[in-house]
Design an enzyme around this catalytic site. Structure first.
Site, PDB file in Angstrom:
ATOM      1  N   SER A   1     -11.459  14.210  -8.525  1.00 53.46           N
ATOM      2  CA  SER A   1     -10.567  15.237  -9.067  1.00 53.46           C
ATOM      3  C   SER A   1     -10.019  16.126  -7.955  1.00 53.46           C
ATOM      4  CB  SER A   1     -11.266  16.065 -10.153  1.00 53.46           C
ATOM      5  OG  SER A   1     -12.482  16.589  -9.703  1.00 53.46           O
TER       6      SER A   1
ATOM      7  N   THR B   1      -4.192  14.228 -13.792  1.00 55.21           N
ATOM      8  CA  THR B   1      -5.308  14.177 -14.736  1.00 55.21           C
ATOM      9  C   THR B   1      -5.755  15.581 -15.146  1.00 55.21           C
ATOM     10  OG1 THR B   1      -7.660  13.582 -14.926  1.00 55.21           O
ATOM     11  CG2 THR B   1      -6.854  14.007 -12.715  1.00 55.21           C
ATOM     12  N   ASP B   2      -6.352  15.679 -16.327  1.00 59.69           N
ATOM     13  CA  ASP B   2      -6.913  16.965 -16.749  1.00 59.69           C
ATOM     14  C   ASP B   2      -8.128  17.361 -15.913  1.00 59.69           C
ATOM     15  OD1 ASP B   2      -8.751  15.122 -17.743  1.00 59.69           O
ATOM     16  OD2 ASP B   2      -8.632  15.796 -19.830  1.00 59.69           O
TER      17      ASP B   2
ATOM     18  N   PRO C   1     -25.558   1.963 -20.857  1.00 58.46           N
ATOM     19  CA  PRO C   1     -26.049   3.104 -20.080  1.00 58.46           C
ATOM     20  C   PRO C   1     -25.296   4.402 -20.399  1.00 58.46           C
ATOM     21  CG  PRO C   1     -24.611   1.725 -18.727  1.00 58.46           C
ATOM     22  CD  PRO C   1     -24.673   1.081 -20.082  1.00 58.46           C
TER      23      PRO C   1
ATOM     24  N   ASN D   1      -8.546  11.615 -21.040  1.00 59.80           N
ATOM     25  CA  ASN D   1      -9.042  10.232 -20.893  1.00 59.80           C
ATOM     26  C   ASN D   1      -8.226   9.255 -21.723  1.00 59.80           C
ATOM     27  OD1 ASN D   1     -11.370  11.932 -20.063  1.00 59.80           O
ATOM     28  ND2 ASN D   1     -12.385   9.944 -19.905  1.00 59.80           N
TER      29      ASN D   1
ATOM     30  N   LYS E   1      -7.034  14.350  -6.589  1.00 59.12           N
ATOM     31  CA  LYS E   1      -5.883  14.410  -7.506  1.00 59.12           C
ATOM     32  C   LYS E   1      -5.255  15.818  -7.483  1.00 59.12           C
ATOM     33  CE  LYS E   1      -4.574  11.585  -9.998  1.00 59.12           C
ATOM     34  NZ  LYS E   1      -3.564  10.501  -9.777  1.00 59.12           N
TER      35      LYS E   1
ATOM     36  N   ASP F   1       0.849  -1.196   0.000  1.00 55.88           N
ATOM     37  CA  ASP F   1       0.000   0.000   0.000  1.00 55.88           C
ATOM     38  C   ASP F   1       0.891   1.255   0.000  1.00 55.88           C
ATOM     39  OD1 ASP F   1      -1.789   2.034   0.574  1.00 55.88           O
ATOM     40  OD2 ASP F   1      -2.765   0.960   2.227  1.00 55.88           O
TER      41      ASP F   1
ATOM     42  N   PRO G   1     -23.918  13.009 -10.950  1.00 50.16           N
ATOM     43  CA  PRO G   1     -23.941  14.304 -10.248  1.00 50.16           C
ATOM     44  C   PRO G   1     -22.644  15.080 -10.510  1.00 50.16           C
ATOM     45  CG  PRO G   1     -24.481  12.481  -8.751  1.00 50.16           C
ATOM     46  CD  PRO G   1     -24.011  11.859 -10.035  1.00 50.16           C
ATOM     47  N   GLY G   2     -22.777  16.360 -10.789  1.00 46.70           N
ATOM     48  CA  GLY G   2     -21.589  17.206 -11.000  1.00 46.70           C
ATOM     49  C   GLY G   2     -20.843  16.902 -12.286  1.00 46.70           C
TER      50      GLY G   2
ATOM     51  N   THR H   1      -5.847   7.098  -0.369  1.00 46.78           N
ATOM     52  CA  THR H   1      -4.893   6.610  -1.379  1.00 46.78           C
ATOM     53  C   THR H   1      -4.277   7.760  -2.173  1.00 46.78           C
ATOM     54  OG1 THR H   1      -6.013   4.494  -1.608  1.00 46.78           O
ATOM     55  CG2 THR H   1      -4.658   5.206  -3.469  1.00 46.78           C
TER      56      THR H   1
HETATM   57  P1  NAD Z   1      -6.696   1.940 -12.335  1.00 48.79           P
HETATM   58  O1  NAD Z   1      -7.809   2.129 -11.384  1.00 48.79           O
HETATM   59  O2  NAD Z   1      -6.877   1.064 -13.530  1.00 48.79           O
HETATM   60  O3  NAD Z   1      -5.407   1.379 -11.553  1.00 48.79           O
HETATM   61  C1  NAD Z   1      -5.033   1.848 -10.299  1.00 48.79           C
HETATM   62  C2  NAD Z   1      -4.050   0.836  -9.698  1.00 48.79           C
HETATM   63  O4  NAD Z   1      -3.600   1.340  -8.431  1.00 48.79           O
HETATM   64  C3  NAD Z   1      -4.665  -0.538  -9.436  1.00 48.79           C
HETATM   65  O5  NAD Z   1      -3.810  -1.562  -9.902  1.00 48.79           O
HETATM   66  C4  NAD Z   1      -4.801  -0.589  -7.913  1.00 48.79           C
HETATM   67  O6  NAD Z   1      -4.698  -1.904  -7.394  1.00 48.79           O
HETATM   68  C5  NAD Z   1      -3.636   0.282  -7.488  1.00 48.79           C
HETATM   69  N1  NAD Z   1      -3.826   0.858  -6.160  1.00 48.79           N
HETATM   70  C6  NAD Z   1      -4.933   1.457  -5.658  1.00 48.79           C
HETATM   71  N2  NAD Z   1      -4.723   1.847  -4.397  1.00 48.79           N
HETATM   72  C7  NAD Z   1      -3.443   1.531  -4.097  1.00 48.79           C
HETATM   73  C8  NAD Z   1      -2.630   1.704  -2.935  1.00 48.79           C
HETATM   74  N3  NAD Z   1      -3.120   2.296  -1.846  1.00 48.79           N
HETATM   75  N4  NAD Z   1      -1.362   1.267  -2.973  1.00 48.79           N
HETATM   76  C9  NAD Z   1      -0.863   0.662  -4.089  1.00 48.79           C
HETATM   77  N5  NAD Z   1      -1.587   0.446  -5.196  1.00 48.79           N
HETATM   78  C10 NAD Z   1      -2.869   0.889  -5.203  1.00 48.79           C
HETATM   79  O7  NAD Z   1      -6.259   3.403 -12.773  1.00 48.79           O
HETATM   80  P2  NAD Z   1      -5.715   3.935 -14.171  1.00 48.79           P
HETATM   81  O8  NAD Z   1      -6.862   4.271 -15.035  1.00 48.79           O
HETATM   82  O9  NAD Z   1      -4.658   3.039 -14.664  1.00 48.79           O
HETATM   83  O10 NAD Z   1      -5.065   5.311 -13.692  1.00 48.79           O
HETATM   84  C11 NAD Z   1      -3.703   5.377 -13.292  1.00 48.79           C
HETATM   85  C12 NAD Z   1      -3.378   6.792 -12.874  1.00 48.79           C
HETATM   86  O11 NAD Z   1      -3.605   7.677 -13.954  1.00 48.79           O
HETATM   87  C13 NAD Z   1      -4.222   7.312 -11.713  1.00 48.79           C
HETATM   88  O12 NAD Z   1      -3.406   8.083 -10.873  1.00 48.79           O
HETATM   89  C14 NAD Z   1      -5.276   8.181 -12.394  1.00 48.79           C
HETATM   90  O13 NAD Z   1      -5.699   9.206 -11.535  1.00 48.79           O
HETATM   91  C15 NAD Z   1      -4.501   8.715 -13.576  1.00 48.79           C
HETATM   92  N6  NAD Z   1      -5.295   9.058 -14.759  1.00 48.79           N
HETATM   93  C16 NAD Z   1      -6.078   8.116 -15.369  1.00 48.79           C
HETATM   94  C17 NAD Z   1      -6.766   8.450 -16.536  1.00 48.79           C
HETATM   95  C18 NAD Z   1      -7.618   7.451 -17.276  1.00 48.79           C
HETATM   96  O14 NAD Z   1      -8.228   7.815 -18.271  1.00 48.79           O
HETATM   97  N7  NAD Z   1      -7.677   6.196 -16.865  1.00 48.79           N
HETATM   98  C19 NAD Z   1      -6.682   9.734 -17.056  1.00 48.79           C
HETATM   99  C20 NAD Z   1      -5.903  10.675 -16.384  1.00 48.79           C
HETATM  100  C21 NAD Z   1      -5.196  10.314 -15.253  1.00 48.79           C
HETATM  101  O1  TDX Z   2     -21.639   3.870 -17.918  1.00 46.67           O
HETATM  102  C1  TDX Z   2     -21.177   4.985 -18.219  1.00 46.67           C
HETATM  103  N1  TDX Z   2     -21.910   5.837 -18.985  1.00 46.67           N
HETATM  104  C2  TDX Z   2     -21.482   7.089 -19.331  1.00 46.67           C
HETATM  105  O2  TDX Z   2     -22.187   7.825 -20.028  1.00 46.67           O
HETATM  106  C3  TDX Z   2     -19.870   5.424 -17.772  1.00 46.67           C
HETATM  107  C4  TDX Z   2     -19.018   4.524 -16.917  1.00 46.67           C
HETATM  108  C5  TDX Z   2     -19.460   6.687 -18.138  1.00 46.67           C
HETATM  109  N2  TDX Z   2     -20.237   7.499 -18.880  1.00 46.67           N
HETATM  110  C6  TDX Z   2     -19.743   8.841 -19.258  1.00 46.67           C
HETATM  111  C7  TDX Z   2     -19.209   9.685 -18.108  1.00 46.67           C
HETATM  112  C8  TDX Z   2     -18.118  10.490 -18.746  1.00 46.67           C
HETATM  113  O3  TDX Z   2     -18.651  11.646 -19.370  1.00 46.67           O
HETATM  114  O4  TDX Z   2     -18.614   8.622 -20.101  1.00 46.67           O
HETATM  115  C9  TDX Z   2     -17.580   9.577 -19.856  1.00 46.67           C
HETATM  116  C10 TDX Z   2     -16.323   8.843 -19.446  1.00 46.67           C
HETATM  117  O5  TDX Z   2     -16.561   8.276 -18.178  1.00 46.67           O
HETATM  118  P1  TDX Z   2     -15.452   7.450 -17.387  1.00 46.67           P
HETATM  119  O6  TDX Z   2     -14.963   6.340 -18.252  1.00 46.67           O
HETATM  120  O7  TDX Z   2     -15.988   7.119 -16.032  1.00 46.67           O
HETATM  121  O8  TDX Z   2     -14.245   8.499 -17.323  1.00 46.67           O
HETATM  122  P2  TDX Z   2     -14.152   9.991 -16.708  1.00 46.67           P
HETATM  123  O9  TDX Z   2     -15.164  10.225 -15.667  1.00 46.67           O
HETATM  124  O10 TDX Z   2     -14.123  10.938 -17.874  1.00 46.67           O
HETATM  125  O11 TDX Z   2     -12.705   9.908 -16.013  1.00 46.67           O
HETATM  126  C11 TDX Z   2     -11.597   9.246 -16.684  1.00 46.67           C
HETATM  127  O12 TDX Z   2     -10.715  10.192 -17.258  1.00 46.67           O
HETATM  128  C12 TDX Z   2      -9.972  11.009 -16.395  1.00 46.67           C
HETATM  129  C13 TDX Z   2     -10.822   8.373 -15.687  1.00 46.67           C
HETATM  130  O13 TDX Z   2     -11.707   7.430 -15.091  1.00 46.67           O
HETATM  131  C14 TDX Z   2     -10.121   9.190 -14.648  1.00 46.67           C
HETATM  132  O14 TDX Z   2      -9.335   8.359 -13.809  1.00 46.67           O
HETATM  133  C15 TDX Z   2      -9.241  10.191 -15.354  1.00 46.67           C
HETATM  134  O15 TDX Z   2      -8.598  11.042 -14.438  1.00 46.67           O
END
Ligand code: NAD
Ligand code: TDX
Length: 339
Positions: free
Chosen positions: A153, A124-125, A207, A181, A156, A59, A276-277, A100
């Site tokens: 957010s 993240t953006d 959905p 994203n 972050k 962790d 929401p939001g 976390t």
């Molecule tokens: P994810 O949820 O797929 O993976 C997160 C990982 O972190 C998992 O493997 C989880 O087990 C691990 N984790 C969670 N809590 C932990 C802890 N306390 N100690 C150690 N490990 C822990 O996330 P992701 O989509 O791969 O995102 C990775 C990073 O990029 C995050 O910091 C997220 O905020 C950022 N980010 C993601 C996106 C996106 O579109 N997915 C966009 C912008 C920024």
């Molecule tokens: O079932 C769904 N239906 C839907 O309309 C889900 C899961 C999402 N959405 C919409 C919400 C958002 O407008 O789609 C868009 C994308 O949703 P997510 O995949 O949940 O991503 P978002 O909320 O944009 O955030 C992602 O990008 C920025 C990542 O999860 C974050 O970790 C990252 O920082």
């Protein structure tokens, strides 16, 4: 270099581990992950037997454990991906996001400070809030004020401020990347694109929140990994870099693209209660990264989504194991006795 990658069993961290282990055989990559619901060791199967790769379960918010690990391993750099990452979950349970994403980041910063380790934060953006739909010429730059909407957010943005304060106050060599994203292989099927692909393949309803008019700026995960690698090696210390490839799409456009590619009917779309939001539009200006470090994305949305859909078709076992809960057993099978 010996590099600690945290959260490397997740989506982007896992892709980054693949990228680094293969690109730099002379570097050592240590993947630290708590294996929460989002962590999946099956993602690491292609690299788990490589000599320059090691997995450690733990962790990032466990101070004693992290200090011991840094003492033992003597890392040169840490790239922090570990986080709670799903906005909808942050609305249900904000506290774990503070624990976390904020506390975990501060613990890593303290360890990096004590052991003099180069630190990169994956942000993240979403820290910039959102943009209006009717001003398409507005983009997030690194100077855009932080203005968060969700508990995710906000956590972050808090982490980013701690990272920058460790640069200013303690001189810790830090950088931050803020990306839009991501999508691509190994994306957990709670997020929009993999959720829609997996549900469409099962002929289940898709959905769409609200009217589906919210806009996201899609970045292929491989392009993101390349950007982080560049920033880690050549980025200016103390700086923030935005990462995005000018690939804005409404959610409805994304869902319709997936349905068309899979030859499924649009009648599967179900409009549901809005989040929401819900942030309206994200759009990144990546000029700083492009001009200072020469970064250029290799995918546009059309090529990237086609590659991603094909990956989900070719790797049904990976995501079906997640949907059935099977993947959690993989940890026990692989590492249960060793750790
Ligand atoms: P994810 O949820 O797929 O993976 C997160 C990982 O972190 C998992 O493997 C989880 O087990 C691990 N984790 C969670 N809590 C932990 C802890 N306390 N100690 C150690 N490990 C822990 O996330 P992701 O989509 O791969 O995102 C990775 C990073 O990029 C995050 O910091 C997220 O905020 C950022 N980010 C993601 C996106 C996106 O579109 N997915 C966009 C912008 C920024
Ligand atoms: O079932 C769904 N239906 C839907 O309309 C889900 C899961 C999402 N959405 C919409 C919400 C958002 O407008 O789609 C868009 C994308 O949703 P997510 O995949 O949940 O991503 P978002 O909320 O944009 O955030 C992602 O990008 C920025 C990542 O999860 C974050 O970790 C990252 O920082």
């Amino acid at each position: 270099m010996k590099i600690l990658v945290t959260g490397g069993a997740g989506f982007i961290g896992g892709n980054f581990v693949h990228y680094m282990v293969n690109k730099y055989p002379e570097d050592q990559i240590v993947n630290l992950d708590l294996l929460t619901y989002a962590g999946n060791l099956e993602t690491l199967k292609p690299v788990e037997h490589k000599p320059n790769y090691k997995f450690v379960k733990g962790d990032i918010a466990d101070r004693d454990f992290i200090m011991d690990l840094f003492e033992k391993e003597q890392f040169d750099a840490v790239v922090n991906f570990a986080a709670e990452s799903h906005v909808d979950r942050s609305i249900e349970n904000p506290s774990i996001f503070v624990q976390t994403n904020v506390e975990g980041t501060v613990v890593l910063l303290d360890a990096a400070k004590k052991y003099n380790v180069r630190y990169h934060q994956v942000s993240t953006d979403e820290v910039y809030g959102d943009l209006p739909l009717d001003q398409p010429d507005l983009f997030f730059t690194e100077e855009t004020p932080l203005h968060t909407s969700s508990p995710y957010s906000s956590s972050k943005a808090s982490a980013d401020l701690f990272v920058l304060s460790y640069f200013r106050t303690f001189g810790l060599p830090v950088t931050i990347s803020r990306c839009s994203n991501n999508y691509g292989p190994y994306h957990f099927p709670e997020k929009l694109i993999p959720l829609m692909i997996s549900r469409a393949l099962a002929d289940e309803e898709l959905p769409v929140y609200g009217k589906g008019e919210n806009v996201r700026d899609w970045l292929h995960v491989e392009d993101h990994c390349q950007a982080i690698d560049l920033i880690l090696r050549k980025g200016r210390i103390g700086e923030v870099y935005n990462v995005g490839g000018h690939n804005e799409r409404t959610n409805l456009e994304v869902v319709k693209t997936i349905l068309k590619a899979l030859d499924k009917p649009e009648s599967l779309i179900k409009y549901v209660t809005d989040r929401p939001g819900h942030d309206m539009r994200y759009a990144i200006d990546p000029t700083k990264l492009e001009t200072e470090l020469g970064w250029k994305p290799t995918y546009n949305f059309d090529t990237g989504i086609a590659q991603t859909i094909q990956w989900y078709l070719d790797n049904e076992d990976w995501w079906k194991n997640i949907l059935s809960g099977e993947y959690a057993n993989y940890f026990e099978d692989m590492y249960g006795e060793r750790l």
